[in-house]
Design a protein around this motif. Structure first.
Motif, short mmCIF file in Angstrom:
data_model
loop_
_atom_site.label_atom_id
_atom_site.label_comp_id
_atom_site.label_asym_id
_atom_site.label_seq_id
_atom_site.Cartn_x
_atom_site.Cartn_y
_atom_site.Cartn_z
N ILE A 6 0.64 -1.42 0.12
CA ILE A 6 -0.10 -0.19 0.42
C ILE A 6 0.82 0.72 -0.24
O ILE A 6 0.98 2.21 -0.40
CB ILE A 6 -1.26 0.44 1.21
N ALA A 7 2.06 1.35 0.58
CA ALA A 7 3.37 2.46 0.76
C ALA A 7 2.99 2.79 -1.09
O ALA A 7 3.60 3.77 -0.73
CB ALA A 7 3.95 1.80 2.11
N GLY A 8 3.80 1.60 -1.06
CA GLY A 8 4.28 1.45 -2.31
C GLY A 8 3.39 2.09 -3.77
O GLY A 8 4.01 2.98 -4.27
N CYS A 9 2.08 2.15 -3.41
CA CYS A 9 1.16 2.36 -4.21
C CYS A 9 0.88 4.02 -4.16
O CYS A 9 0.94 4.90 -4.46
CB CYS A 9 -0.20 1.83 -4.19
N GLU A 10 1.59 4.61 -2.90
CA GLU A 10 1.00 5.26 -2.29
C GLU A 10 2.09 6.27 -3.56
O GLU A 10 1.64 7.51 -3.89
CB GLU A 10 0.66 5.59 -0.50
N ARG A 11 3.06 6.08 -2.77
CA ARG A 11 4.34 6.28 -3.30
C ARG A 11 4.34 7.35 -4.79
O ARG A 11 4.47 7.45 -5.83
CB ARG A 11 5.75 5.84 -3.05
N CYS A 70 -2.54 4.66 -11.31
CA CYS A 70 -1.85 4.13 -10.11
C CYS A 70 -3.32 3.93 -8.88
O CYS A 70 -3.38 3.42 -8.15
CB CYS A 70 -0.73 5.77 -10.10
N LEU A 71 -3.32 4.89 -9.32
CA LEU A 71 -5.03 5.73 -8.47
C LEU A 71 -5.80 3.96 -8.33
O LEU A 71 -6.25 3.19 -7.15
CB LEU A 71 -6.01 6.43 -8.95
N LEU A 72 -6.22 3.28 -9.21
CA LEU A 72 -6.60 2.03 -9.87
C LEU A 72 -5.57 1.12 -8.47
O LEU A 72 -6.27 0.28 -7.67
CB LEU A 72 -7.03 1.67 -11.03
N ARG A 73 -4.27 1.22 -9.22
CA ARG A 73 -3.38 -0.45 -7.90
C ARG A 73 -3.55 -0.13 -6.72
O ARG A 73 -3.63 -0.75 -5.86
CB ARG A 73 -2.13 -0.09 -8.65
#
Length: 169
Positions: free
Chosen positions: A33-38, A51-54
């Motif tokens: 989750i942190a990686g997706c937020e970055r 990116c938002l979908l991931r």
């Protein structure tokens, strides 16, 4: 003898799966989750939706209820502006996963049924629908067990009162 053992093994496995609540959906941890937020924070405007979908996928697959709720909110907010049928199907499915993780099986089933109207042979949606139906059955069996126990307890108390009253006479 081996056919009987195989059948018995299948029965034991299905009963075990029923009561263990096995979950075919993947889980996601806080590092992903942190990686997706970055990824979202550094995304260009042309890659932002992907990116938002991931990130939404990661959130609704989290073991943390607050992450799941964040994912649901993100998907609900982005759904009205989704015009592409494929993206709409994906978001509806992820929303169904979020509701499933939140134990809101009726909303989850409704959304997965909508996904299956769009793509009737979609294996992920079919698997989710089966999981939803299994959870509903399991909850129904547990609910019936609780109700039967309550009725039995009331009957036992009423029988005890009746016996006490008849002894006094």
């Amino acid at each position: 003898m081996s056919k009987l053992e195989a059948k018995l093994g299948k029965v034991v496995d299905s009963v075990g799966n029923f009561f263990s609540g096995t979950d075919p959906l993947p889980w996601c941890d806080s590092q992903i989750i942190a990686g997706c937020e970055r990824e979202v924070s550094g995304a260009s405007s042309e890659h932002m939706n992907e990116c938002l979908l991931r990130l939404s996928w990661a959130l609704v697959h989290s073991k943390q209820p607050h992450d799941v709720q964040r994912g649901i909110a993100m998907l609900q907010g982005s759904l009205p502006e989704t015009n592409d049928p494929l993206h709409q199907r994906e978001k509806l499915y992820l929303l169904a996963v979020g509701y499933y993780r939140s134990a809101d099986y009726s909303n989850s089933r409704e959304l997965v049924d909508t996904c299956l109207q769009i793509a009737p042979d979609w294996r992920q949606a079919l698997t989710l629908k089966k999981s939803i139906e299994n959870k509903i059955k399991k909850d129904g069996v547990i609910g019936l067990g609780i109700a039967a126990t309550a009725v039995g307890a009331v009957g036992l108390i009423a029988g005890g009162i009746a016996a006490a009253v008849s002894r006094k006479k």
